[in-house]
Structures are given as C-alpha cells and as structure tokens.
Design a protein around this motif. Structure first.
Motif, PDB file in Angstrom:
ATOM      1  N   GLN A  43       0.815  -1.216   0.000  1.00 15.70           N
ATOM      2  CA  GLN A  43       0.000   0.000   0.000  1.00 15.70           C
ATOM      3  C   GLN A  43       0.848   1.266   0.000  1.00 15.70           C
ATOM      4  O   GLN A  43       0.410   2.300  -0.472  1.00 15.70           O
ATOM      5  N   ALA A 121       0.597  15.695   4.807  1.00 13.18           N
ATOM      6  CA  ALA A 121      -0.481  15.017   5.545  1.00 13.18           C
ATOM      7  C   ALA A 121      -0.220  15.192   7.037  1.00 13.18           C
ATOM      8  O   ALA A 121       0.918  15.437   7.455  1.00 13.18           O
ATOM      9  N   TRP A 123      -1.457  13.227  10.783  1.00 18.14           N
ATOM     10  CA  TRP A 123      -2.140  12.082  11.399  1.00 18.14           C
ATOM     11  C   TRP A 123      -2.034  12.181  12.912  1.00 18.14           C
ATOM     12  O   TRP A 123      -1.014  12.609  13.440  1.00 18.14           O
ATOM     13  N   ALA A 180      -3.000   4.912   5.302  1.00 23.49           N
ATOM     14  CA  ALA A 180      -4.126   5.490   4.550  1.00 23.49           C
ATOM     15  C   ALA A 180      -4.002   7.010   4.488  1.00 23.49           C
ATOM     16  O   ALA A 180      -4.250   7.611   3.435  1.00 23.49           O
ATOM     17  N   ARG A 181      -3.612   7.633   5.576  1.00 19.88           N
ATOM     18  CA  ARG A 181      -3.464   9.104   5.578  1.00 19.88           C
ATOM     19  C   ARG A 181      -2.317   9.531   4.691  1.00 19.88           C
ATOM     20  O   ARG A 181      -2.422  10.501   3.942  1.00 19.88           O
ATOM     21  N   THR A 183      -0.981   7.928   2.077  1.00 24.66           N
ATOM     22  CA  THR A 183      -1.201   7.657   0.648  1.00 24.66           C
ATOM     23  C   THR A 183      -2.343   8.484   0.085  1.00 24.66           C
ATOM     24  O   THR A 183      -2.392   8.723  -1.125  1.00 24.66           O
ATOM     25  N   LYS A 184      -3.225   8.956   0.944  1.00 32.11           N
ATOM     26  CA  LYS A 184      -4.324   9.827   0.494  1.00 32.11           C
ATOM     27  C   LYS A 184      -3.779  11.141  -0.069  1.00 32.11           C
ATOM     28  O   LYS A 184      -4.363  11.749  -0.942  1.00 32.11           O
ATOM     29  N   SER A 185      -2.618  11.561   0.428  1.00 35.86           N
ATOM     30  CA  SER A 185      -2.060  12.857   0.029  1.00 35.86           C
ATOM     31  C   SER A 185      -1.245  12.778  -1.263  1.00 35.86           C
ATOM     32  O   SER A 185      -0.758  13.774  -1.747  1.00 35.86           O
TER      33      SER A 185
END
Length: 186
Positions: A43, A121, A123, A180-181, A183-185
C-alpha cells in the motif's frame, strides 16, 4: 519557524528513545514485535524514496505515543522516511497549530512533509479503531464526581496500555490508519 526548521531541531529516533524514562521498555517491546504485513508494504510502496520526512509531536509518558511511535518508525524504515521527534510540552508553539478538534493538545501528532518542507499530511492522535475502543472504555467509567472515578480511570488506562503492548491487531489498525493518511495525500 517553518516545518523544515522544526524538523531539523527535532530529536532522532535514537535520541528520543535514549531519553525516555517512562515507556522506553514498553515501546521497545512493540518495536521488536511488530512487522508490517505484505499488504501494508504494498500500500505504501509508491512512497518509497520520495524524500518524505515526518515531525512526530510526542512525549514519553503518553500511552498513545507508546503504541503509535513504534509503528511509525517501522513505516519510516520501510519507505526510507526520516523521522524527528519534537517534544510537545517544550514546543507548544508548534503543538498549538495541530490541536485535535481545535482545542486539545492530544498526541502523538505526525506532520508529514516533503523535501521542500511543505505539509503533505497530518495524522494523530489515534487510529479510528483505537478511538472507538477508548471511547467504549471511557463509557464504562462512573461520573467524574464519583469517589471511585480517579481509581477506575487509572485502571482503565493501565488496561489500555497493556492491550497496546500485546494486541497485534491494534498494531496493524494503527499501521493501516497511518498508511491510509499518507497515501491519500499522493
């Protein structure tokens, strides 16, 4: 100060861990026991070698940091990301820019930046699954006015810290949330 300057003045992981006097042994237990899954590695493969850096606002005494920091370090190792720890209580100027719900100095907070020092990002302080777990445990506490409240709250946090050290499902919930945070960026 800009984010690159905050990063540069931060402690390396080795310095942070060496300076710990509350949770060092517990944190090292998680570092030694946790490995990223193949799925987690896949991921975030696209982030490897991108020059990302992370500022970790943290404190040794924090139970959430005890759990989250070792996971962050494993992620950082996997994608060749530099980590610097900035102590919250000595750096409220930075902390106050990253308040949880606009009011709380909850930690850890991870500020991911690119090579130019631009925020990519943020988190923290907890993975959603862990937040739900903590809220569930808090709902079992008596009212704050109850004479047993302090003792029961202390026991609740002790139980959570024990779970944090032993439950690999929680470790992976944190990893998935951070990944997830990040890779969202992209």
């Amino acid at each position: 100060m800009n984010l690159n300057q905050w990063f540069e003045q931060g402690l390396t992981a080795e310095q942070y861990i060496a300076g710990m006097n509350v949770n060092q042994e517990r944190m090292n237990k998680i570092i030694e026991g946790f490995s990223l899954s193949s799925e987690e590695k896949d991921q975030m493969a696209s982030l490897k070698g991108k020059g990302l850096k992370v500022i970790a606002l943290s404190e040794d005494w924090c139970g959430d940091a005890l759990l989250n920091n070792p996971i962050l370090l494993k992620i950082a190792e996997e994608i060749e990301m530099e980590v610097r720890f900035v102590l919250r209580d000595q750096n409220l100027e930075l902390m106050d820019q990253y308040l949880t719900n606009g009011t709380s100095r909850a930690i850890p907070i991870y500020i991911f930046i690119n090579e130019q020092g631009e925020e990519q990002a943020v988190w923290g302080p907890r993975a959603e699954h862990l937040q739900e777990l903590v809220m569930q445990e808090r709902s079992k506490l008596p009212a704050q006015e109850d004479p047993d409240f302090a003792d029961k709250q202390k026991a609740m946090y002790k139980g959570l810290v024990e779970m944090y050290q032993a439950d690999e499902k929680l470790w992976h919930a944190v990893a998935k949330s951070i990944i997830a945070r990040m890779t969202k960026s992209e």
